[in-house]
Design a protein around this motif. Sequence first.
Motif, short mmCIF file in Angstrom:
data_model
loop_
_atom_site.label_atom_id
_atom_site.label_comp_id
_atom_site.label_asym_id
_atom_site.label_seq_id
_atom_site.Cartn_x
_atom_site.Cartn_y
_atom_site.Cartn_z
N ARG A 140 0.14 11.95 -9.38
CA ARG A 140 -0.84 12.83 -8.84
C ARG A 140 -2.05 12.31 -9.13
NH1 ARG A 140 3.34 15.50 -9.21
NH2 ARG A 140 4.07 17.67 -8.79
N SER A 141 -2.25 11.13 -9.00
CA SER A 141 -3.50 10.37 -9.08
C SER A 141 -3.75 9.70 -7.60
CB SER A 141 -3.34 9.09 -9.76
OG SER A 141 -4.54 8.13 -9.83
N GLU A 142 -5.15 9.65 -7.34
CA GLU A 142 -5.54 9.09 -6.03
C GLU A 142 -6.37 7.73 -6.23
OE1 GLU A 142 -7.01 12.18 -7.09
OE2 GLU A 142 -5.24 13.41 -6.11
N LEU A 143 -6.84 7.39 -7.41
CA LEU A 143 -7.62 6.09 -7.54
C LEU A 143 -7.17 5.04 -7.43
CD1 LEU A 143 -10.62 5.23 -8.21
CD2 LEU A 143 -9.89 5.29 -10.48
N LEU A 144 -5.80 4.68 -8.09
CA LEU A 144 -5.10 3.56 -7.76
C LEU A 144 -4.33 3.09 -6.52
CD1 LEU A 144 -4.65 1.05 -9.84
CD2 LEU A 144 -2.91 2.33 -10.64
N ALA B 144 0.75 -1.08 0.09
CA ALA B 144 -0.17 0.12 -0.06
C ALA B 144 0.87 1.43 -0.15
CB ALA B 144 -0.87 -0.06 1.47
N LEU B 145 1.97 1.36 0.70
CA LEU B 145 2.97 2.52 0.62
C LEU B 145 3.42 2.66 -0.57
CD1 LEU B 145 4.69 2.11 4.21
CD2 LEU B 145 3.06 4.01 3.22
N GLY B 146 3.75 1.84 -1.27
CA GLY B 146 4.58 1.61 -2.64
C GLY B 146 3.53 2.15 -3.76
N ALA B 147 2.14 1.99 -3.47
CA ALA B 147 1.07 2.34 -4.45
C ALA B 147 1.11 3.92 -4.08
CB ALA B 147 -0.02 1.60 -4.37
N ILE B 148 0.82 4.29 -2.75
CA ILE B 148 0.70 5.81 -2.41
C ILE B 148 2.13 6.42 -2.96
CG2 ILE B 148 0.93 7.17 -0.41
CD1 ILE B 148 -0.79 4.90 1.30
N LEU B 149 3.31 5.99 -2.84
CA LEU B 149 4.16 6.74 -3.28
C LEU B 149 3.99 6.89 -4.96
CD1 LEU B 149 7.28 5.32 -1.22
CD2 LEU B 149 6.35 7.33 -1.12
N LEU B 150 3.59 5.74 -5.60
CA LEU B 150 3.61 5.84 -7.01
C LEU B 150 2.32 6.83 -7.24
CD1 LEU B 150 4.37 4.65 -9.56
CD2 LEU B 150 2.77 2.89 -9.27
N GLY B 151 1.38 6.80 -6.70
CA GLY B 151 0.19 7.89 -6.64
C GLY B 151 0.63 9.33 -6.65
N PHE C 124 9.53 10.64 -11.08
CA PHE C 124 8.44 11.85 -10.86
C PHE C 124 9.23 12.81 -10.25
CE2 PHE C 124 5.75 8.00 -11.75
CZ PHE C 124 5.11 8.38 -13.22
N HIS C 125 9.03 14.04 -10.17
CA HIS C 125 9.28 15.22 -9.56
C HIS C 125 8.43 15.03 -8.30
CE1 HIS C 125 10.40 19.01 -8.76
NE2 HIS C 125 9.21 19.36 -8.34
N HIS C 126 9.32 15.33 -7.09
CA HIS C 126 8.48 15.07 -5.79
C HIS C 126 9.14 16.19 -4.69
CE1 HIS C 126 6.88 11.21 -7.25
NE2 HIS C 126 8.30 10.84 -7.27
N GLY C 127 8.30 16.17 -3.76
CA GLY C 127 8.59 17.18 -2.85
C GLY C 127 9.05 16.78 -1.39
N PHE C 128 8.70 17.47 -0.43
CA PHE C 128 8.85 17.15 0.78
C PHE C 128 8.05 15.76 1.50
CE2 PHE C 128 7.81 17.37 5.37
CZ PHE C 128 9.36 17.14 5.92
N PHE C 129 6.75 15.88 1.04
CA PHE C 129 5.99 14.76 1.59
C PHE C 129 6.23 13.54 0.86
CE2 PHE C 129 3.13 18.41 2.38
CZ PHE C 129 3.16 18.24 3.72
N LEU D 63 5.40 5.01 -19.16
CA LEU D 63 5.66 4.77 -17.68
C LEU D 63 4.47 4.82 -16.83
CD1 LEU D 63 8.29 4.82 -15.84
CD2 LEU D 63 7.72 7.39 -15.42
N VAL D 64 3.29 5.48 -17.08
CA VAL D 64 2.19 5.29 -16.31
C VAL D 64 1.59 4.03 -16.49
CG1 VAL D 64 -0.13 6.28 -15.68
CG2 VAL D 64 1.98 8.04 -15.97
#
Length: 140
Positions: free
Chosen positions: A27-31, A16-23, A125-130, A84-85
């Motif tokens: 910038r997707s919430e569904l998957l 689940a954490l891997g999928a959250i990082l991927l989402g 992908f480009h990411h930030g602090f979170f 890639l997506v």
Amino acid sequence: MYLERLLAINMATLGALGAILLGMGQRSELLPLAAIVAAAVSVWLTDIQGWFRLNRKVVNVAALLAAVFSLWDVVRVPGAFAALVGISNLLVYLQIILLFQKKDARIYWQLATLSLFEVVVAAAFHHGFFFGAMLVIYIA
């Protein structure tokens, strides 16, 4: 038995954490939401209760359908980002399918590998602090 349940819960959480990082990267919430729900449901129905377990033939057919569905997404929208997506979505689909199989050492290794691949793709992908904070949680 306790150790096996703890391992199942930890692997579902890792997936689940891997999928959250991927989402976060897509910038997707569904998957990621689907992966979280599937992880929770699979721990309860498959690992704890044992009520719902997919056999290998069903898993093979489902994985083939997931690959075709992901390939359709890659072909439909041209470009490297779309490819890639599509590939990253395939990783999540395969992870969800594997979560509903009876767990053994092979399935646990496959789940860990898929989760790690999701994080590797998410790092593209480009990411930030979170994202960095979630990555630290994932590593822990």
